[in-house]
Design an enzyme around this catalytic site. Structure first.
Site, mmCIF file in Angstrom:
data_model
loop_
_atom_site.group_PDB
_atom_site.id
_atom_site.type_symbol
_atom_site.label_atom_id
_atom_site.label_comp_id
_atom_site.label_asym_id
_atom_site.label_seq_id
_atom_site.Cartn_x
_atom_site.Cartn_y
_atom_site.Cartn_z
ATOM 1 N N GLY A 14 -2.863 22.488 10.728
ATOM 2 C CA GLY A 14 -4.213 21.944 10.760
ATOM 3 C C GLY A 14 -5.179 22.665 11.695
ATOM 4 O O GLY A 14 -6.162 22.067 12.140
ATOM 5 N N SER A 15 -4.930 23.957 11.958
ATOM 6 C CA SER A 15 -5.886 24.657 12.833
ATOM 7 C C SER A 15 -7.239 24.817 12.131
ATOM 8 O O SER A 15 -8.288 24.747 12.774
ATOM 9 C CB SER A 15 -5.335 26.010 13.291
ATOM 10 O OG SER A 15 -5.235 26.896 12.210
ATOM 11 N N ASN A 16 -7.219 25.002 10.840
ATOM 12 C CA ASN A 16 -8.491 25.094 10.108
ATOM 13 C C ASN A 16 -9.186 23.741 10.014
ATOM 14 O O ASN A 16 -10.400 23.643 10.147
ATOM 15 C CB ASN A 16 -8.269 25.706 8.724
ATOM 16 C CG ASN A 16 -8.052 27.201 8.821
ATOM 17 O OD1 ASN A 16 -8.989 27.966 9.045
ATOM 18 N ND2 ASN A 16 -6.798 27.621 8.701
ATOM 19 N N MET A 95 -0.756 22.696 0.818
ATOM 20 C CA MET A 95 0.252 23.464 0.097
ATOM 21 C C MET A 95 0.822 22.711 -1.098
ATOM 22 O O MET A 95 1.974 22.274 -1.069
ATOM 23 C CB MET A 95 1.378 23.859 1.061
ATOM 24 C CG MET A 95 0.893 24.627 2.266
ATOM 25 S SD MET A 95 -0.115 26.053 1.783
ATOM 26 C CE MET A 95 0.097 27.078 3.223
ATOM 27 N N ARG A 96 -0.013 22.531 -2.100
ATOM 28 C CA ARG A 96 0.436 21.855 -3.326
ATOM 29 C C ARG A 96 -0.136 22.567 -4.541
ATOM 30 O O ARG A 96 -1.288 23.002 -4.513
ATOM 31 C CB ARG A 96 -0.099 20.405 -3.367
ATOM 32 C CG ARG A 96 0.438 19.497 -2.318
ATOM 33 C CD ARG A 96 1.822 19.012 -2.606
ATOM 34 N NE ARG A 96 1.958 18.333 -3.888
ATOM 35 C CZ ARG A 96 3.140 18.115 -4.470
ATOM 36 N NH1 ARG A 96 4.241 18.538 -3.903
ATOM 37 N NH2 ARG A 96 3.210 17.489 -5.622
ATOM 38 N N ASN A 110 -10.829 26.396 -1.767
ATOM 39 C CA ASN A 110 -9.557 26.650 -1.090
ATOM 40 C C ASN A 110 -9.681 27.872 -0.193
ATOM 41 O O ASN A 110 -10.373 28.826 -0.514
ATOM 42 C CB ASN A 110 -8.470 26.907 -2.147
ATOM 43 C CG ASN A 110 -7.117 27.202 -1.535
ATOM 44 O OD1 ASN A 110 -6.692 26.513 -0.597
ATOM 45 N ND2 ASN A 110 -6.434 28.218 -2.030
ATOM 46 N N HIS A 112 -7.647 30.974 1.394
ATOM 47 C CA HIS A 112 -6.411 31.723 1.093
ATOM 48 C C HIS A 112 -6.326 32.951 1.995
ATOM 49 O O HIS A 112 -7.302 33.686 2.135
ATOM 50 C CB HIS A 112 -6.384 32.125 -0.379
ATOM 51 C CG HIS A 112 -5.087 32.723 -0.777
ATOM 52 N ND1 HIS A 112 -3.948 31.971 -0.991
ATOM 53 C CD2 HIS A 112 -4.717 34.025 -0.934
ATOM 54 C CE1 HIS A 112 -2.941 32.770 -1.295
ATOM 55 N NE2 HIS A 112 -3.381 34.022 -1.266
#
Ligand code: GAR
Length: 192
Positions: A14-16, A95-96, A110, A112
């Site tokens: 969760g750093s972003n 991550m799904r 998203n 990436h």
């Protein structure tokens, strides 16, 4: 002032997520105030959960292992997002694989860790580090039916330096992500 709501989905560190909360939540720009309506996590023990709480947002935990089918999980996700009233959903380390049930109903972007269309999928950092290419980078793109395949909104690149370690490479990726994702969301929402 117009309030624009977003939802942030995450799965791990969760750093972003933290950077988005720090830079966008309740922040007023020229044409809008951005509000993180809710955060959603699919892993009950993810580190990011505490980060969200730190900003006063109790994450909704939707544990994907408790759903029989992928579509059932996506349906619950879509319902929660619609309920939040958010106009944009941000996948920040979520991550799904998402089914059409999600992609056809939710406007999402998203983050990436590669210069798409290069190195799609879950091993992007490793693959881009070990590739002979001298340039690496990150992308923000719209979420579509195709994994990591939607239209690209923004990218940032850097040169791999001679003898750069994997740790340095990964940390450079994260530094760029922490700048690009909040900036991109601000640019998307802060419009008349
Ligand atoms: C980030 O590097 C993000 O680009 C990547 O997961 C990491 C999450 O880090 N996402 C993907 O690989 C999506 N395919 P964080 O939990 O510290 O924000």
């Amino acid at each position: 002032m117009v309030i624009k709501k977003i939802v942030i989905l995450f799965s791990g560190t969760g750093s972003n997520l933290e950077k988005l909360l720090e830079n966008l939540h309740h922040k007023t720009f020229e044409h809008c105030t951005i509000e993180v309506a809710t955060t959603i996590c699919n892993r009950p023990h993810a580190e990011g959960i505490e980060k969200s709480r730190h900003y006063g947002i109790e994450p909704l935990i939707l544990d994907h292992t408790l759903f029989e089918k992928r579509e059932d999980f996506d349906k619950a996700l879509v319902e929660a997002i619609h309920k939040s009233g958010a106009e944009l959903t941000v996948l920040a380390g979520f991550m799904r694989f998402l089914t059409p049930c999600f992609t056809q109903n939710i406007k999402a972007i998203n983050l990436h860790p590669s210069l798409l269309p290069l190195f799609k999928g879950g091993k992007a950092i490793e693959e881009s580090f070990h590739s002979p290419l001298k340039t690496a980078g990150i992308s923000v793109h719209y979420v579509s039916e195709e994994l990591d395949g939607g239209d690209i909104i923004a990218q940032k690149s850097f040169e791999k330096t001679e003898g750069m370690s994997f740790e340095d490479f990964e940390s450079k990726i994260h530094i760029l992500e922490h700048e690009l994702l909040p900036e991109t969301i601000k640019n998307l929402l802060n419009r008349k």
